[in-house]
Scaffold this active site. Structure first.
Site, PDB file in Angstrom:
ATOM      1  CG  ASP A   1      30.741  40.887  41.835  1.00 22.76           C
ATOM      2  OD1 ASP A   1      30.171  41.098  43.114  1.00 22.76           O
ATOM      3  OD2 ASP A   1      31.564  41.785  41.583  1.00 22.76           O
TER       4      ASP A   1
ATOM      5  CG  ASP B   1      29.997  44.961  41.413  1.00 24.57           C
ATOM      6  OD1 ASP B   1      30.643  46.130  42.543  1.00 24.57           O
ATOM      7  OD2 ASP B   1      30.449  45.780  40.249  1.00 24.57           O
TER       8      ASP B   1
ATOM      9  CG  HIS C   1      27.960  49.863  40.528  1.00 22.33           C
ATOM     10  ND1 HIS C   1      28.495  49.709  41.729  1.00 22.33           N
ATOM     11  CD2 HIS C   1      28.548  48.584  39.727  1.00 22.33           C
ATOM     12  CE1 HIS C   1      29.659  49.246  41.777  1.00 22.33           C
ATOM     13  NE2 HIS C   1      29.887  48.842  40.203  1.00 22.33           N
TER      14      HIS C   1
ATOM     15  CB  SER D   1      33.261  52.672  38.665  1.00 24.42           C
ATOM     16  OG  SER D   1      32.194  51.278  38.512  1.00 24.42           O
TER      17      SER D   1
ATOM     18  CG  HIS E   1      29.691  47.494  35.726  1.00 29.17           C
ATOM     19  ND1 HIS E   1      30.526  48.185  35.561  1.00 29.17           N
ATOM     20  CD2 HIS E   1      29.675  47.128  37.171  1.00 29.17           C
ATOM     21  CE1 HIS E   1      30.988  48.761  36.841  1.00 29.17           C
ATOM     22  NE2 HIS E   1      30.398  47.316  37.783  1.00 29.17           N
TER      23      HIS E   1
ATOM     24  CE  LYS F   1      31.973  42.896  45.495  1.00 29.36           C
ATOM     25  NZ  LYS F   1      32.149  43.914  44.019  1.00 29.36           N
TER      26      LYS F   1
ATOM     27  CD  GLU G   1      35.897  51.657  40.752  1.00 25.92           C
ATOM     28  OE1 GLU G   1      35.936  50.699  40.760  1.00 25.92           O
ATOM     29  OE2 GLU G   1      36.844  52.188  39.895  1.00 25.92           O
TER      30      GLU G   1
ATOM     31  CB  ALA H   1      37.159  39.439  37.651  1.00 28.82           C
TER      32      ALA H   1
ATOM     33  CB  CYS I   1      35.137  41.461  42.811  1.00 24.17           C
ATOM     34  SG  CYS I   1      34.550  43.018  42.038  1.00 24.17           S
TER      35      CYS I   1
END
Length: 195
Positions: free
Chosen positions: A10, A61, A63, A69, A80, A106, A113, A146, A150
């Site tokens: 990430d 990530d 999305h 989330s 995000h 992901k 999530e 972070a 993750c």
């Protein structure tokens, strides 16, 4: 060293300077780039040959705009890493190392999530664990954003799957400094090497 790989979790703009900017993120990107330089310095050949001997895998990530989330949908986080946005892109300093088959997305399903890189898949539908096994990787170095979320989930799943996990502490960004240090202690306690 062909049984080693780097997993970058990430390192995306929304976590660096966007809607979920984390502490130490710009430094974490620089530290990651310099780690790659150190690991590939004694290898000759062009970039693609070097990456064959020290594979670099990305977890991202990814999305949909209406992801569960997001706070607007009752989730914990501001919007995000929405697919197709600048915030969802890997930092430009690291983009030259990306290979499609070694990039795992992901959080693509709006109703789930997903923190661990093990829950993602590449465009061919293969998981991180599958690809690491196919490549006969034993040792994994991990960095990213972070620490408390993750990165932690990915490290614990790697450890559970039998990989020897080395966490690059200088190449991590985090939501909260105390949480970052607590997570490092927890990961150390579970047998992960903190470098």
């Amino acid at each position: 060293m062909t049984d080693s790989a780097l997993i970058i979790v990430d390192m995306l703009y929304d976590f660096i300077d966007g809607s979920l900017a984390c502490h130490n993120s710009k430094n974490a990107v620089k530290e990651t780039a310099s780690f790659i330089d150190r690991m590939t310095a004694d290898r000759s050949g062009d970039e693609s040959e070097i990456l064959d001997t020290f594979p670099i895998l990305f977890v991202c990530d990814h999305h949909p705009a209406d992801h569960c989330s997001f706070t607007a949908n009752g989730g914990t986080w501001p919007p995000h890493c929405v697919t197709g946005t600048h915030g969802g892109a890997v930092h430009e300093m690291l983009q030259p190392y990306m290979k499609e088959e070694l990039t795992f997305y992901k959080g693509c399903d709006r109703d789930r999530e997903q923190y661990s890189g093990f829950e993602g898949a590449n465009k061919a539908g293969q998981s991180l664990g599958e690809i690491l096994e196919l490549m006969d990787i034993k040792d994994v170095y991990v960095c990213g954003i972070a620490t408390e979320f993750c990165v932690k989930a990915t490290c614990l799943d790697l450890e559970k799957a039998g990989f020897s996990v080395h966490l690059l502490s200088s190449a991590l960004a985090y939501v909260d400094e105390a949480g970052h240090h607590e997570t490092l202690e927890e990961l150390r306690g579970s047998g992960i090497e903190i470098l």
